[in-house]
Scaffold this active site. Structure first.
Site, PDB file in Angstrom:
ATOM      1  N   GLY A   4       0.792  -1.233   0.000  1.00 35.69           N
ATOM      2  CA  GLY A   4       0.000   0.000   0.000  1.00 35.69           C
ATOM      3  C   GLY A   4       0.815   1.269   0.000  1.00 35.69           C
ATOM      4  O   GLY A   4       0.326   2.327   0.402  1.00 35.69           O
ATOM      5  N   SER A   5       2.063   1.213  -0.511  1.00 37.51           N
ATOM      6  CA  SER A   5       2.863   2.450  -0.504  1.00 37.51           C
ATOM      7  C   SER A   5       2.262   3.505  -1.431  1.00 37.51           C
ATOM      8  O   SER A   5       2.380   4.703  -1.168  1.00 37.51           O
ATOM      9  CB  SER A   5       4.321   2.165  -0.873  1.00 37.51           C
ATOM     10  OG  SER A   5       4.443   1.843  -2.233  1.00 37.51           O
ATOM     11  N   MET A  49      -3.882  -7.351  -7.143  1.00 38.19           N
ATOM     12  CA  MET A  49      -3.258  -8.370  -7.974  1.00 38.19           C
ATOM     13  C   MET A  49      -4.238  -9.403  -8.542  1.00 38.19           C
ATOM     14  O   MET A  49      -3.852 -10.535  -8.825  1.00 38.19           O
ATOM     15  CB  MET A  49      -2.136  -9.057  -7.175  1.00 38.19           C
ATOM     16  CG  MET A  49      -1.071  -8.088  -6.672  1.00 38.19           C
ATOM     17  SD  MET A  49      -0.424  -6.944  -7.942  1.00 38.19           S
ATOM     18  CE  MET A  49       0.655  -8.057  -8.833  1.00 38.19           C
ATOM     19  N   ARG A  50      -5.481  -8.998  -8.742  1.00 36.63           N
ATOM     20  CA  ARG A  50      -6.447  -9.898  -9.387  1.00 36.63           C
ATOM     21  C   ARG A  50      -6.878  -9.296 -10.714  1.00 36.63           C
ATOM     22  O   ARG A  50      -6.987  -8.064 -10.825  1.00 36.63           O
ATOM     23  CB  ARG A  50      -7.707 -10.037  -8.519  1.00 36.63           C
ATOM     24  CG  ARG A  50      -7.451 -10.526  -7.129  1.00 36.63           C
ATOM     25  CD  ARG A  50      -7.499 -12.031  -7.057  1.00 36.63           C
ATOM     26  NE  ARG A  50      -7.302 -12.449  -5.670  1.00 36.63           N
ATOM     27  CZ  ARG A  50      -7.625 -13.644  -5.219  1.00 36.63           C
ATOM     28  NH1 ARG A  50      -8.160 -14.548  -6.018  1.00 36.63           N
ATOM     29  NH2 ARG A  50      -7.413 -13.969  -3.959  1.00 36.63           N
ATOM     30  N   ASN A  60      -5.936   2.033 -13.102  1.00 36.60           N
ATOM     31  CA  ASN A  60      -4.938   1.081 -12.598  1.00 36.60           C
ATOM     32  C   ASN A  60      -3.557   1.698 -12.740  1.00 36.60           C
ATOM     33  O   ASN A  60      -3.287   2.441 -13.682  1.00 36.60           O
ATOM     34  CB  ASN A  60      -5.008  -0.217 -13.409  1.00 36.60           C
ATOM     35  CG  ASN A  60      -3.984  -1.243 -12.951  1.00 36.60           C
ATOM     36  OD1 ASN A  60      -3.821  -1.498 -11.755  1.00 36.60           O
ATOM     37  ND2 ASN A  60      -3.274  -1.840 -13.895  1.00 36.60           N
ATOM     38  N   HIS A  66       0.379   0.706 -13.157  1.00 29.71           N
ATOM     39  CA  HIS A  66       1.168  -0.457 -13.591  1.00 29.71           C
ATOM     40  C   HIS A  66       2.652  -0.076 -13.687  1.00 29.71           C
ATOM     41  O   HIS A  66       2.991   0.978 -14.230  1.00 29.71           O
ATOM     42  CB  HIS A  66       0.662  -0.962 -14.951  1.00 29.71           C
ATOM     43  CG  HIS A  66       1.357  -2.205 -15.381  1.00 29.71           C
ATOM     44  ND1 HIS A  66       1.023  -3.457 -14.881  1.00 29.71           N
ATOM     45  CD2 HIS A  66       2.409  -2.394 -16.215  1.00 29.71           C
ATOM     46  CE1 HIS A  66       1.834  -4.361 -15.415  1.00 29.71           C
ATOM     47  NE2 HIS A  66       2.689  -3.743 -16.222  1.00 29.71           N
ATOM     48  N   GLU A  89     -11.676  -4.470 -20.205  1.00 25.87           N
ATOM     49  CA  GLU A  89     -11.641  -5.938 -20.071  1.00 25.87           C
ATOM     50  C   GLU A  89     -10.299  -6.541 -20.513  1.00 25.87           C
ATOM     51  O   GLU A  89     -10.039  -7.708 -20.260  1.00 25.87           O
ATOM     52  CB  GLU A  89     -12.820  -6.578 -20.827  1.00 25.87           C
ATOM     53  CG  GLU A  89     -12.815  -6.420 -22.342  1.00 25.87           C
ATOM     54  CD  GLU A  89     -13.119  -4.999 -22.829  1.00 25.87           C
ATOM     55  OE1 GLU A  89     -13.534  -4.136 -22.018  1.00 25.87           O
ATOM     56  OE2 GLU A  89     -12.899  -4.749 -24.027  1.00 25.87           O
ATOM     57  N   GLU A 105       5.847   6.136  -9.326  1.00 24.29           N
ATOM     58  CA  GLU A 105       4.429   5.769  -9.152  1.00 24.29           C
ATOM     59  C   GLU A 105       3.778   6.656  -8.106  1.00 24.29           C
ATOM     60  O   GLU A 105       2.640   7.099  -8.277  1.00 24.29           O
ATOM     61  CB  GLU A 105       4.307   4.306  -8.706  1.00 24.29           C
ATOM     62  CG  GLU A 105       4.626   3.299  -9.772  1.00 24.29           C
ATOM     63  CD  GLU A 105       4.269   1.882  -9.352  1.00 24.29           C
ATOM     64  OE1 GLU A 105       3.741   1.150 -10.170  1.00 24.29           O
ATOM     65  OE2 GLU A 105       4.521   1.505  -8.186  1.00 24.29           O
TER      66      GLU A 105
HETATM   67  C1  GAR Z   1       3.091  -1.264  -7.539  1.00 22.68           C
HETATM   68  O1  GAR Z   1       4.405  -1.188  -8.015  1.00 22.68           O
HETATM   69  C2  GAR Z   1       2.102  -1.466  -8.664  1.00 22.68           C
HETATM   70  O2  GAR Z   1       2.466  -0.815  -9.838  1.00 22.68           O
HETATM   71  C3  GAR Z   1       2.135  -2.942  -8.824  1.00 22.68           C
HETATM   72  O3  GAR Z   1       2.176  -3.439  -7.510  1.00 22.68           O
HETATM   73  C4  GAR Z   1       2.891  -2.521  -6.694  1.00 22.68           C
HETATM   74  C5  GAR Z   1       2.086  -2.250  -5.440  1.00 22.68           C
HETATM   75  O4  GAR Z   1       2.836  -1.506  -4.524  1.00 22.68           O
HETATM   76  N1  GAR Z   1       0.999  -3.399  -9.530  1.00 22.68           N
HETATM   77  C6  GAR Z   1       1.020  -4.352 -10.450  1.00 22.68           C
HETATM   78  O5  GAR Z   1       2.027  -4.970 -10.727  1.00 22.68           O
HETATM   79  C7  GAR Z   1      -0.310  -4.634 -11.089  1.00 22.68           C
HETATM   80  N2  GAR Z   1      -0.157  -5.499 -12.233  1.00 22.68           N
HETATM   81  P1  GAR Z   1       2.179  -0.863  -3.233  1.00 22.68           P
HETATM   82  O6  GAR Z   1       1.312  -1.943  -2.589  1.00 22.68           O
HETATM   83  O7  GAR Z   1       3.343  -0.510  -2.372  1.00 22.68           O
HETATM   84  O8  GAR Z   1       1.390   0.323  -3.668  1.00 22.68           O
END
Ligand code: GAR
Length: 202
Positions: free
Chosen positions: A14-15, A94-95, A111, A113, A146, A178
């Protein structure tokens, strides 16, 4: 200014939620969190939300790893609707999102990514970038449809791959970007500076 009602879904640390919450708390983003949800009861993102007094929802993991069973996703989507979510943010969720969420949040779900889409969709995109030997990767915020990681791009930020990078070092560098890009996009959506496929406030 009227505050945009945010819902966040995450499966992990959750950063990105924490960075967005800081920008909201500092008054940089005209928004408020109405709910944070997860498919992982032990996810740190839920703790972070509770510490900030934000309501949380958890759904059962179900029998698949990559998607939720339909009834479970319906239940989750209905809780988000009930909470009054206007913009649904997938931040480390992650779903693969299916019809129940897609239908209820069509045109108002984004989203984050960790790559410059369309390059490296799917899991562990920073590792894919290292394996491919590219000199530059980055992060993307896009509308969700989708097609997994396939919706239209709202904004991207470039991140260099440096000599000697490990997967962890590169992911940490991508995450710094991000944290910025997500707050910027939500700020601009709240202010109407980025156009919505379906603005819930109109
Ligand atoms: C992030 O880097 C995000 O881009 C990635 O998971 C991480 C979550 O970090 N998401 C994916 O890979 C989605 N396909 P966080 O929990 O520290 O925010």
């Amino acid at each position: 200014m009227r505050k945009l009602k945010l819902g966040v879904l995450g499966s992990g640390r959750g950063s990105n939620f924490v960075a967005l919450a800081a920008a909201v708390a500092e008054g940089k983003v005209a928004a408020e969190f109405v709910v944070v949800g997860s498919d992982q009861a032990e996810a740190k993102i839920l703790e972070e939300a509770k510490q900030r007094g934000i309501p949380t929802v958890v759904c059962p993991k179900g029998k698949y790893r990559t998607k939720l069973e339909e009834e479970i996703e319906v239940g989750l989507a209905e809780q988000l609707v009930k909470a009054g979510v206007e913009l649904l943010i997938l931040a480390g969720y992650m779903r693969v999102v299916k019809e129940p969420l897609l239908k209820r949040f069509e045109g108002r779900m984004i989203n984050l990514h960790p790559s410059l889409l369309p390059a490296f969709p799917g899991l562990r995109a920073w590792e894919q970038a290292l394996d491919a030997g590219v000199q530059e990767t980055g992060c993307t915020v896009h509308w969700v449809n989708e097609v997994v990681d396939g919706g239209s791009v709202i904004r991207q930020m470039r991140v260099p791959v440096q000599k000697g990078d490990t997967a962890e070092l590169l992911h940490a560098r991508i995450q710094e970007s991000e944290h910025r890009i997500l707050s910027e996009v939500v700020r601009d959506l709240a202010e109407g500076k980025v156009s919505w496929p379906k603005d819930p406030r109109r």
